[in-house]
Design a protein around this motif. Structure first.
Motif: not given
Length: 412
Positions: A261, A264, A304, A319
């Motif tokens: 997470h 990216p 998340n 992610p």
């Protein structure tokens, strides 16, 4: 004065200053802590070090000296001379921090923050993990293997396995004898569920660029003196690891997936950049301090919606997702095989290679899709190798490898 003798003298000064700081602060640090004129009394040992003869060198000469030391020492234990230069005084520290590049740029691990910065893009950083069954500890060393590195191996991180009623924690520290969450050596932890099929990686500091970090910095000065030293650090859920269930006991290796997470998917796209922290941030303000969740435990700030805590608004891109590379079945050997390029010599269900799981719509080249970002495997009794690439850091790679050590009765 020869450069080698000069560096040796700097190292002796650094050791003396570190010993003085240890007596005053009763703590350990890889680099001498920042000293401010407002907090340092006149006549103290720190003030004497700042006004020493080495602090008065001309900036041009000082820059040339540190550049030569940094260019000469390419690996540990030689890199300790670079750390010694940063420990002399504030002016030396600032110049050394400007000269030393991130692992992504130079491929070297120098300061502790390097352990949370992405690795190099081209060649992997090769490490090995030593497992100690008696104490349930795992130590990550810099080097090819214990046989080749020997006593010169550099300890990077250490983890201790702590079993709980409904989960298992792997507490990760910078040193091998201090696993307290209230210590400055604490860098994060790995937590599993009861079955050992799902794991969460928690970082002691928020990823760079998140709104959690900005709120932390704005209130740190106000609340830092109000927080007792024994209060544990905050944790930030930066990744999730899941192992596929194998209820039918079909033959084959474990199947795993990692959702990063804090990284990216754009980081592995052409021209992408992975988040790179440049300094440790200890967040102890009221907004980021853990409260109590529905299970009566301290929740961790997550990234998340399915994990612990809340998601920051700044994280909008998808992610990075890692999956284990599918092995091939070798008919003659009657086993599943992966090309570890000589880094793994013992067959084990723990061995794995991770690659990026990419959708067709994402702008990721075929080379990046096939590149092994992290590989982990066994080479001897309680000895395992770990090689990681960009965009993973040493801390993230180590935490992922620790998940392979936990018992998984329904995955094998």
């Amino acid at each position: 004065m020869p450069l080698k003798t000069f560096v040796r003298e700097i190292g002796n000064i650094s050791k003396k200053s570190s010993a003085r700081e240890h007596k005053l602060r009763r703590g350990r640090a890889h680099i001498a802590p920042e000293a401010s004129s407002s907090s340092t009394p006149v006549g103290s040992s720190t003030a004497l070090i700042e006004q020493g003869q080495w602090a008065n060198l001309p900036p041009e000469l000082l820059l040339d000296i540190i550049q030569r030391v940094e260019a000469r020492e390419k690996c540990w234990p030689g890199r300790r001379d670079v750390v010694a230069c940063a420990s002399v005084c504030r002016s030396w520290r600032e110049i050394t921090k400007e000269i030393v590049k991130t692992p992504e740029q130079c491929g070297f691990l120098t300061f502790p923050i390097s352990l949370k910065q992405p690795g190099p893009r081209d060649t992997p950083i090769q490490c090995f993990i030593r497992r100690e069954r008696a104490t349930s500890t795992y130590r990550l060393y810099m080097g090819l293997s214990p046989a080749l590195s020997g006593d010169l191996s550099k300890l990077l991180l250490a983890a201790k396995k702590v079993r709980r009623a409904t989960s298992t924690d792997f507490v990760i520290s910078l040193v091998g004898d201090d696993f307290s969450r209230s210590s400055n050596n604490y860098v994060g932890k790995l937590r599993s569920n009861f079955l050992g099929t799902k794991f969460n990686i928690f970082d002691s500091q928020p990823p760079p660029g998140s709104n959690v970090q900005s709120s932390c910095q704005s209130r740190r000065k106000t609340h830092l003196k109000q927080v007792l030293p024994s209060v544990p650090m905050s944790n930030y859920n930066t990744a999730n690891i899941s192992y596929e269930l194998n209820v039918l006991r079909t033959r084959g290796p474990r199947r795993m997936q990692c959702i990063m997470h804090s990284i990216p998917i754009s980081a592995i796209e052409e021209g992408g950049i992975a988040p790179t922290p440049m300094a440790f941030t200890n967040c102890l303000d009221e907004d980021s301090s853990p409260l109590i969740d529905s299970e009566g435990k301290k929740p961790q700030v997550g990234f998340n919606s399915t994990g612990y805590g809340r998601s920051p608004k700044s994280v909008q891109t998808a992610p990075l997702v890692l999956k284990n590379k599918a092995p091939r079945w070798h008919e003659q050997l009657q086993c599943w095989c992966l090309n570890f390029k000589g880094r793994v010599t013992v067959a084990s269900v723990k061995n794995f290679q991770l690659v990026a799981a990419v959708e067709p719509s994402q702008n990721v080249t075929v080379t990046e899709q096939e590149k092994v970002i992290l590989q982990f495997g066994k080479i001897g009794k309680d000895i395992f190798t770990m090689d990681y690439h960009y965009p993973l850091s040493a801390f993230q790679a180590f935490a992922i490898c620790l998940s392979s050590f936990d018992t998984k009765p329904v995955c094998e």
